[in-house]
Design a protein around this motif. Structure first.
Motif, PDB file in Angstrom:
ATOM      1  N   VAL A 151      70.144  60.501  21.053  1.00 45.28           N
ATOM      2  CA  VAL A 151      69.442  59.998  19.861  1.00 45.28           C
ATOM      3  C   VAL A 151      70.324  58.970  19.154  1.00 45.28           C
ATOM      4  O   VAL A 151      69.851  57.912  18.721  1.00 45.28           O
ATOM      5  N   ALA A 152      71.618  59.268  19.054  1.00 43.43           N
ATOM      6  CA  ALA A 152      72.547  58.319  18.424  1.00 43.43           C
ATOM      7  C   ALA A 152      72.608  57.020  19.222  1.00 43.43           C
ATOM      8  O   ALA A 152      72.581  55.924  18.650  1.00 43.43           O
ATOM      9  N   ALA A 153      72.688  57.128  20.547  1.00 45.32           N
ATOM     10  CA  ALA A 153      72.733  55.927  21.388  1.00 45.32           C
ATOM     11  C   ALA A 153      71.452  55.113  21.244  1.00 45.32           C
ATOM     12  O   ALA A 153      71.481  53.878  21.251  1.00 45.32           O
ATOM     13  N   SER A 154      70.321  55.794  21.090  1.00 45.81           N
ATOM     14  CA  SER A 154      69.046  55.097  20.925  1.00 45.81           C
ATOM     15  C   SER A 154      68.969  54.419  19.569  1.00 45.81           C
ATOM     16  O   SER A 154      68.452  53.297  19.453  1.00 45.81           O
ATOM     17  N   ALA A 155      69.477  55.083  18.545  1.00 46.67           N
ATOM     18  CA  ALA A 155      69.474  54.482  17.213  1.00 46.67           C
ATOM     19  C   ALA A 155      70.349  53.234  17.174  1.00 46.67           C
ATOM     20  O   ALA A 155      70.066  52.293  16.427  1.00 46.67           O
ATOM     21  N   GLY A 156      71.409  53.225  17.965  1.00 52.23           N
ATOM     22  CA  GLY A 156      72.278  52.057  18.037  1.00 52.23           C
ATOM     23  C   GLY A 156      71.858  51.055  19.086  1.00 52.23           C
ATOM     24  O   GLY A 156      72.523  50.034  19.288  1.00 52.23           O
ATOM     25  N   HIS A 182      63.663  57.207  27.206  1.00 51.32           N
ATOM     26  CA  HIS A 182      62.857  55.998  27.362  1.00 51.32           C
ATOM     27  C   HIS A 182      63.313  54.861  26.459  1.00 51.32           C
ATOM     28  O   HIS A 182      62.902  53.709  26.655  1.00 51.32           O
ATOM     29  N   TYR A 183      64.178  55.136  25.495  1.00 56.33           N
ATOM     30  CA  TYR A 183      64.687  54.080  24.621  1.00 56.33           C
ATOM     31  C   TYR A 183      65.633  53.136  25.349  1.00 56.33           C
ATOM     32  O   TYR A 183      66.100  52.164  24.766  1.00 56.33           O
ATOM     33  N   TRP A 184      65.909  53.411  26.624  1.00 54.71           N
ATOM     34  CA  TRP A 184      66.789  52.502  27.360  1.00 54.71           C
ATOM     35  C   TRP A 184      66.194  51.092  27.399  1.00 54.71           C
ATOM     36  O   TRP A 184      66.904  50.097  27.257  1.00 54.71           O
ATOM     37  N   SER A 185      64.872  51.010  27.606  1.00 55.71           N
ATOM     38  CA  SER A 185      64.258  49.690  27.705  1.00 55.71           C
ATOM     39  C   SER A 185      64.130  49.029  26.338  1.00 55.71           C
ATOM     40  O   SER A 185      64.201  47.806  26.222  1.00 55.71           O
ATOM     41  N   LEU A 186      63.954  49.839  25.289  1.00 59.71           N
ATOM     42  CA  LEU A 186      63.974  49.278  23.941  1.00 59.71           C
ATOM     43  C   LEU A 186      65.341  48.686  23.643  1.00 59.71           C
ATOM     44  O   LEU A 186      65.464  47.658  22.968  1.00 59.71           O
ATOM     45  N   SER A 187      66.388  49.333  24.153  1.00 57.72           N
ATOM     46  CA  SER A 187      67.742  48.816  23.961  1.00 57.72           C
ATOM     47  C   SER A 187      67.906  47.475  24.662  1.00 57.72           C
ATOM     48  O   SER A 187      68.510  46.540  24.112  1.00 57.72           O
ATOM     49  N   VAL A 188      67.381  47.371  25.882  1.00 60.03           N
ATOM     50  CA  VAL A 188      67.453  46.093  26.601  1.00 60.03           C
ATOM     51  C   VAL A 188      66.738  45.005  25.809  1.00 60.03           C
ATOM     52  O   VAL A 188      67.240  43.880  25.653  1.00 60.03           O
ATOM     53  N   GLU A 189      65.571  45.330  25.271  1.00 59.42           N
ATOM     54  CA  GLU A 189      64.817  44.348  24.484  1.00 59.42           C
ATOM     55  C   GLU A 189      65.586  43.917  23.246  1.00 59.42           C
ATOM     56  O   GLU A 189      65.655  42.726  22.927  1.00 59.42           O
ATOM     57  N   GLU A 190      66.152  44.864  22.512  1.00 65.81           N
ATOM     58  CA  GLU A 190      66.871  44.509  21.293  1.00 65.81           C
ATOM     59  C   GLU A 190      68.073  43.625  21.607  1.00 65.81           C
ATOM     60  O   GLU A 190      68.398  42.701  20.858  1.00 65.81           O
ATOM     61  N   GLN A 191      68.746  43.923  22.718  1.00 68.08           N
ATOM     62  CA  GLN A 191      69.875  43.072  23.111  1.00 68.08           C
ATOM     63  C   GLN A 191      69.384  41.662  23.460  1.00 68.08           C
ATOM     64  O   GLN A 191      70.056  40.667  23.177  1.00 68.08           O
ATOM     65  N   PHE A 192      68.199  41.577  24.052  1.00 66.65           N
ATOM     66  CA  PHE A 192      67.593  40.270  24.323  1.00 66.65           C
ATOM     67  C   PHE A 192      67.307  39.533  23.020  1.00 66.65           C
ATOM     68  O   PHE A 192      67.571  38.323  22.899  1.00 66.65           O
ATOM     69  N   TYR A 193      66.781  40.247  22.022  1.00 72.05           N
ATOM     70  CA  TYR A 193      66.470  39.610  20.740  1.00 72.05           C
ATOM     71  C   TYR A 193      67.722  39.123  20.023  1.00 72.05           C
ATOM     72  O   TYR A 193      67.662  38.187  19.225  1.00 72.05           O
ATOM     73  N   ILE A 194      68.845  39.765  20.256  1.00 74.48           N
ATOM     74  CA  ILE A 194      70.099  39.312  19.642  1.00 74.48           C
ATOM     75  C   ILE A 194      70.629  38.059  20.340  1.00 74.48           C
ATOM     76  O   ILE A 194      71.050  37.093  19.697  1.00 74.48           O
ATOM     77  N   MET A 418      69.159  52.361  10.627  1.00 75.03           N
ATOM     78  CA  MET A 418      69.745  52.640  11.934  1.00 75.03           C
ATOM     79  C   MET A 418      71.046  53.413  11.795  1.00 75.03           C
ATOM     80  O   MET A 418      71.282  54.402  12.497  1.00 75.03           O
ATOM     81  N   VAL A 419      71.891  52.959  10.868  1.00 73.10           N
ATOM     82  CA  VAL A 419      73.204  53.591  10.694  1.00 73.10           C
ATOM     83  C   VAL A 419      73.053  55.035  10.222  1.00 73.10           C
ATOM     84  O   VAL A 419      73.745  55.940  10.708  1.00 73.10           O
ATOM     85  N   VAL A 420      72.134  55.263   9.294  1.00 69.50           N
ATOM     86  CA  VAL A 420      71.931  56.621   8.773  1.00 69.50           C
ATOM     87  C   VAL A 420      71.469  57.555   9.886  1.00 69.50           C
ATOM     88  O   VAL A 420      71.970  58.684  10.027  1.00 69.50           O
ATOM     89  N   LEU A 421      70.523  57.100  10.679  1.00 71.33           N
ATOM     90  CA  LEU A 421      70.016  57.949  11.752  1.00 71.33           C
ATOM     91  C   LEU A 421      71.081  58.179  12.823  1.00 71.33           C
ATOM     92  O   LEU A 421      71.239  59.293  13.329  1.00 71.33           O
TER      93      LEU A 421
END
Length: 746
Positions: A151-156, A182-194, A418-421
């Motif tokens: 959960v922490a890895a997904s929040a970050g 499943h947040y692995w792909s959301l992480s890939v997307e967010e890194q793309f947006y950065i 994000m940080v709080v979660l």
């Protein structure tokens, strides 16, 4: 290849992921997820026209992912929905950046990131918060630390890199996936947006410095470089390390870039896409739909992916987008633009966010497999929650609550969430670890003085137990692998890392070296339990998936490059262990075991014969100081995902998840080598002769009425499909030690 497979209940013909919490494609624990942001939901109309074909693509992609997770047997390649989403994101985001840079001459990074945060984070953080609470309420204690960490890895938004690291963990091969995997792909997307707007800013800067270069040309060149470099990386890494390749951003960036190149071409002044005949564009759209369907139906978990195989769903998606909603009765536009498809596409982001926590946590909440009705409930709840979070969270936050916020403020507030979660999840890891240790200690106390009808004791005809008790197993499946003692080196590497237990060298009556792979190391709890009492000195030298043999281990399921490296490491480790035995003359007994299905390199093709010869040859090479070899017959082979079966059947797991004895006890080359040598050698050893070899067979302690149940006398006997649980190994300490003592006395 080393990759987790979809969860499957061992004995129930129901949707696998609902029958018992299970895995996604990709790793010990792997993912086939979706994407977020531009790929999900309708973009604001102020940004650009909502394209019905893209909305329909979103609906198709999220449906593929959902059906794959509920029934991977029916749709084995449904994980390609992620590739569809990635291409859509690359197309839409690149188009936005092109328009902004050509209109204003620059890219406002804070504004871009704030818009993404407004649209994505409220719903994503809500789902993570609800999942965090649900994990504490319903997840077994043994899974809590890992679930909270994920959960922490997904929040970050670094979940994909965490899973890539875990995917090479041999001991996590059959581990339970988390509800946020499943947040692995959301992480890939967010890194793309950065990163992607930074690429656009770089293109603006280069074009400003080199007057002869236009921004569009520079941006297209950078996108093309990313596309080619990432595609090559994807193909190479998928071949060399497929478990890692599935998750890392570098193997997926080309899919976004491919969509970006299409956006560049579609907005070019010389674009010809919109001038193509309708029938050509209609044919392209249908070809794209056929390509997506073919990948979803033909690809499986065994398909090397992403790699070159991902070209099929990526090109198929590009064809549909490039067709630009062709009109006419022969075009698929009417179907893609149907109200139901548009509505599902509109809530696709929420549907992806909610579906997997429901799949994983529902069986835990019910305490059993949910079955077909559970699958239907997951679908219904997913759609309802997705609609509700869009109407009451996503839209209000973006259009009302944060509408008047400055971009920097919106970015700061959502980042603070994000940080709080993230902090809230990490804070819970230590208390969760304490709960795991407390439960493990409680089970250990129970095993110290067991009930006459508990575990191994229930198998004794003199116990007075007329039938094995029907009760929930101890330890709970989540604690089956949480052993108090572990001593196992990883598959990669050559270092020998010995552990020592029992009496010290001066007091020891016998010094025993336990060597081999994890099937040797699994007996450590039984040895430790009696080593001090018997005044044995036990030295453990074990390496994952590397038996003690003179034959060359064949990691046939791994890619060739990885196979060669692992074979070399295993051979070097074997030689180093042999040298350790030579250097320590106090070691008089070598105890060894190995997984019976460990393949060996064989020129003749008969790897079992090569394995048997390899074990015998290695024993002959032992120094004269080693008088005895105790070869332990391998433990029974259970069905894959046996722990999920146990979790899903509760008190009936002993019968529902049992395997017939004939299937569980297969051929064992190590045992065959021991039997052949035990009858062919004298009972004492001289120099240059084979040591005395004895076979230790504990199979009878796993058999109940011609079958091998995973739960025996209320004790969970296995930690996965082929390893003994630490609790059952401890219960076998007395009979195991008695057999060793008898051999040593002889």
């Amino acid at each position: 290849m080393s990759r987790s497979t979809p969860a499957q209940a061992a004995a129930a013909p129901v949707p696998a992921a609902v029958a018992a919490p299970g895995g996604e494609r990709g790793g010990a624990s792997g993912g086939a997820g979706g994407a977020s942001g531009a790929a999900f939901g309708a973009p604001p109309r102020s940004e650009h026209r909502v394209r019905r074909d893209i909305q329909g693509l979103r609906a198709i992609a999220v449906a593929l992912v959902l059906l794959y997770h509920l029934s991977p047997e029916a749709l084995p390649g449904g994980y390609i929905g992620v590739d569809v989403f990635f291409v859509i994101s690359g197309f839409l985001i690149t188009g936005q950046l092109l328009r902004e840079a050509e209109t204003s001459g620059t890219v406002d990074l804070v504004r871009f990131w704030a818009r993404r945060a407004r649209r994505l984070l409220p719903a994503a953080l809500l789902v993570l918060a609800v999942t965090l609470v649900s994990v504490w309420c319903f997840a077994p204690r043994g899974y809590l630390p890992e679930f909270l960490a994920q959960v922490a890895a997904s929040a970050g938004y670094v979940q994909n890199w965490v899973l890539a690291a875990q995917s090479v963990d041999y001991m996590a091969a059959e581990s339970q996936v988390s509800p946020v995997q499943h947040y692995w792909s959301l992480s890939v997307e967010e890194q793309f947006y950065i990163v992607w707007p930074l690429v656009a800013v770089l293109a603006v800067a280069v074009a400003a410095r080199v007057t002869r270069l236009r921004f569009r040309l520079v941006f297209a060149g950078l996108i093309a470089c990313v596309c080619v470099a990432s595609l090559i990386t994807s193909i190479v890494l998928t071949s060399a390390a497929p478990a890692q390749a599935y998750f890392v951003t570098t193997t997926r960036a080309w899919e976004f870039a491919a969509g970006g190149l299409l956006a560049w071409a579609a907005t070019s002044r010389r674009a010809i896409l919109d001038r193509l005949p309708v029938r050509v564009r209609s044919a392209a759209a249908w070809a794209g739909l056929a390509g997506i369907a073919a990948a979803a139906l033909w690809f499986t978990d065994a398909t090397p992916f992403p790699g070159a195989a991902a070209l099929l769903p990526v090109i198929a998606t590009l064809l549909i987008i490039a067709a630009q909603e062709p009109a006419g009765a022969a075009a698929p536009t009417r179907w893609l633009g149907a109200p139901s498809m548009q509505w599902l596409g509109d809530i696709s982001y929420g549907a992806y966010l909610w579906h997997f926590p429901l799949i994983v946590l529902l069986p835990f909440a019910l305490g059993r497999s949910a079955g077909v009705l559970g699958a239907m409930a997951v679908i219904g709840a997913t759609i309802l929650l997705a609609w509700g979070s869009k109407v009451w969270v996503e839209d209000p936050f973006r259009a009302e609550l944060s509408r008047d916020w400055p971009d920097a403020r919106a970015l700061a507030i959502t980042s603070a969430g994000m940080v709080v979660l993230l902090a809230g999840a990490l804070v819970g890891v230590h208390p969760a670890d304490q709960q795991v240790e407390a439960e493990r200690d409680r089970v250990a106390v129970v095993l110290e003085d067991p009930d006459p009808c508990l575990g191994v004791s229930a198998l004794d005809p003199q116990s007075g137990c007329e039938a094995l008790p029907e009760q929930l197993p101890i330890p709970e499946p989540a604690l089956a692998a949480v052993s108090p003692e572990r001593c196992l080196s990883p598959r990669a590497g050559t270092a020998v890392e010995p552990c020592e237990y029992g009496a010290d060298a001066a007091r020891a009556t016998h010094t025993i070296a336990l060597v081999g792979d994890s099937h040797a190391e699994q007996w450590l709890p039984a040895l430790v339990h009696r080593a001090e009492q018997q005044r044995w000195r036990v030295i453990v030298m074990a390496k994952a998936s590397c038996p003690f043999t003179a034959a060359e281990r064949d990691f046939a399921s791994s890619p060739e490059a990885e196979n060669v490296a692992l074979r070399s490491d295993c051979a070097a480790w074997n030689d180093a262990v042999l040298q350790r035995l030579v250097d320590d003359p106090s070691i008089g007994t070598v105890m060894t075991a190995a997984k019976s299905t460990n393949r060996m390199v064989s020129g003749s093709g008969d790897w079992r014969a090569a394995a048997e010869r390899g074990y015998a040859e290695r024993w002959r090479e032992l120094p004269p100081s080693v008088q005895r070899v105790l070869a332990i017959r391998d433990t029974p082979q259970m069905a894959e995902r046996v722990l999920q079966c146990v979790s899903g059947h509760g008190t009936t797991a002993a019968d529902a998840c049992a395997v017939p004895m004939a299937e569980a006890l297969g051929a064992d080359p190590l045992a065959d080598a021991a039997e052949s040598l035990s009858t062919a050698t004298p009972r004492s050893r001289t120099a240059d002769a084979t040591p005395v070899v004895d076979l230790v067979d504990m199979s009878e302690y796993f058999i109940v009425e011609d079958s091998c149940p995973p739960v025996i006398g209320g004790v969970l006997a296995f930690r996965d499909s082929h390893h003994v649980s630490w609790a059952y190994a401890e219960m076998l300490a007395d009979p195991f030690a008695d057999r060793i003592s008898a051999v040593l006395r002889a």
